[in-house]
Design an enzyme around this catalytic site. Structure first.
Site, PDB file in Angstrom:
ATOM      1  CD  GLU A 254     -23.356 -27.003  12.738  1.00  0.00           C
ATOM      2  OE1 GLU A 254     -22.950 -26.644  13.004  1.00  0.00           O
ATOM      3  OE2 GLU A 254     -23.344 -27.204  14.149  1.00  0.00           O
TER       4      GLU A 254
ATOM      5  CG  HIS B 225     -22.196 -23.873  20.189  1.00  0.00           C
ATOM      6  ND1 HIS B 225     -22.544 -24.480  19.561  1.00  0.00           N
ATOM      7  CD2 HIS B 225     -22.533 -23.980  21.647  1.00  0.00           C
ATOM      8  CE1 HIS B 225     -22.893 -25.683  20.188  1.00  0.00           C
ATOM      9  NE2 HIS B 225     -23.150 -25.616  21.585  1.00  0.00           N
TER      10      HIS B 225
ATOM     11  CG  HIS C 259     -25.528 -24.014  15.668  1.00  0.00           C
ATOM     12  ND1 HIS C 259     -24.976 -24.339  16.917  1.00  0.00           N
ATOM     13  CD2 HIS C 259     -26.446 -24.352  16.440  1.00  0.00           C
ATOM     14  CE1 HIS C 259     -25.943 -24.680  18.389  1.00  0.00           C
ATOM     15  NE2 HIS C 259     -27.697 -24.416  17.630  1.00  0.00           N
TER      16      HIS C 259
ATOM     17  CD  GLU D   7     -21.861 -22.022  16.760  1.00  0.00           C
ATOM     18  OE1 GLU D   7     -20.628 -23.414  16.789  1.00  0.00           O
ATOM     19  OE2 GLU D   7     -23.480 -22.482  16.450  1.00  0.00           O
TER      20      GLU D   7
HETATM   21 ZN   LIG Z   1     -22.882 -24.725  17.226  1.00  0.00          ZN
END
Ligand SMILES: [Zn+2]
Length: 337
Positions: A223, A62, A159, A65
């Site tokens: 994350e 992504h 991420h 990020e």
């Molecule tokens: Zn992500």
């Protein structure tokens, strides 16, 4: 940094070459390690000593990020300058250069739904679809070329999240039949202040699923905190993962951590938007891992209600705005030790 010139680093080079073919570039570092720029945003380091580990570090699946992208780019610079020495094989990937350039999550398609061959079922003229196919091939080659000394494969796909989380950092461990999370991996996560792990119970098309299912790696989607634009990150909040990656790469001892503090969660119920009259009773911006007591009303559709059962449950990835028939969130339970 001659390797990326005229750009100054891995981020700059990757963004500048998003739409140009990149010539493979090779060099030997002062400690004898071999480094090869394989493609835009794909660089491999091989130590000149027997490596026991093949490590894949990816970020930017992504594109907005940014904190992990900055951490990885800095780490690559430190490896190239010799400030950090290399004891294991490493493949670094900045996955989505187009989304990075535009500071967007993705351009056409969410890349983290395109792996495990899912790209074959999408429009192959789209950049992110082609890129997912290419990244699978680079990773497959990286593992296929490993020397016999390698005993383990490890993949961290890093991420950050838009949504707030009651637990600042968490790891998602992909589903592989009959597999349990090893103690050794818990210790590594704990050393990076990641003490919450969501154990997936069905297969997915994420990058970390690809490396664990297809290549038998210990893989995690990490994350690591909140989404911020390039340059606006407080990288101190990410020092845990930075130290972990540097220690694993240089083969240093990690500060002693215990697996004891790790809390594992499993999906207890999948919330589905069952019809147009389906109603979600939590705030739309409920943080991930918010805890709900037994009996709490979570969702209802006509006479059907979803209430928290006899032990507390935790919401993750709530998204009541989905289409009818799609997943609107997951209700988790904590795994008992
Ligand atoms: Zn992500």
């Amino acid at each position: 940094m001659f390797f990326f010139s005229p750009q100054k680093d891995f981020i700059g080079h990757t963004i500048a070459h998003a739409d140009e073919p990149v010539q493979a570039k090779h060099s030997t570092l002062t400690d004898g390690a071999e480094v090869t720029l394989l493609d835009c945003g794909v660089i491999r380091f091989e130590p000149n000593t027997a490596s026991k580990l093949s490590l894949v570090i990816s970020c930017g699946v992504h594109g907005n990020e940014t904190a992990p992208i900055e951490i990885v780019s800095r780490l690559v610079s430190d490896l190239l300058s010799g400030e950090v020495t290399i004891a294991v094989r490493v493949l670094f990937i900045l996955a989505n250069p187009w989304a990075m350039a535009e500071d967007r999550r993705f351009v056409d398609l969410n890349m983290n739904r395109l792996f495990c061959g899912q790209w074959q079922h999408e429009d192959l003229s789209l950049k992110e679809v082609k890129r997912a196919a290419g990244l699978e091939a680079y990773v497959a080659n990286f593992f296929a070329e490993e020397p016999v000394t390698v005993e383990q494969r490890l993949h961290y796909d890093c991420h950050t999240a838009i949504r707030a989380s009651a637990r600042e950092r968490f790891a998602v461990y992909p589903f592989v039949h009959d597999r349990l999370l090893p103690e050794q991996q818990k210790v590594l996560l704990a050393s990076a202040d990641i003490t919450t792990v969501l154990l997936q119970q069905e297969s997915a098309n994420t990058f970390s699923s690809f490396t664990s299912v297809k290549h038998d790696a210990q893989s995690f989607t990490l994350e690591l905190g909140k989404v911020m634009p390039f340059g606006a990150n407080d990288l101190l909040r990410f020092s845990g993962i930075d130290l972990l990656l540097r220690a694993v790469i240089s083969g240093e001892e990690l500060p002693s951590s215990s697996a004891e503090g790790i809390e594992e969660f499993v999906v207890h119920h999948t919330l589905e938007k069952s019809s147009e009259s389906w109603k979600f009773h939590l705030p739309d911006n409920a943080p991930n891992f918010s805890e709900y007591a037994p009996g709490s009303l979570i969702a209802e559709d006509g006479s059907a209600q979803y209430l928290v059962g006899e032990e507390p449950e935790y919401i993750v990835f709530p998204n009541p705005g989905v289409k009818v028939g799609e997943r609107a969130g997951l209700m988790l339970r904590k795994l008992r030790k």
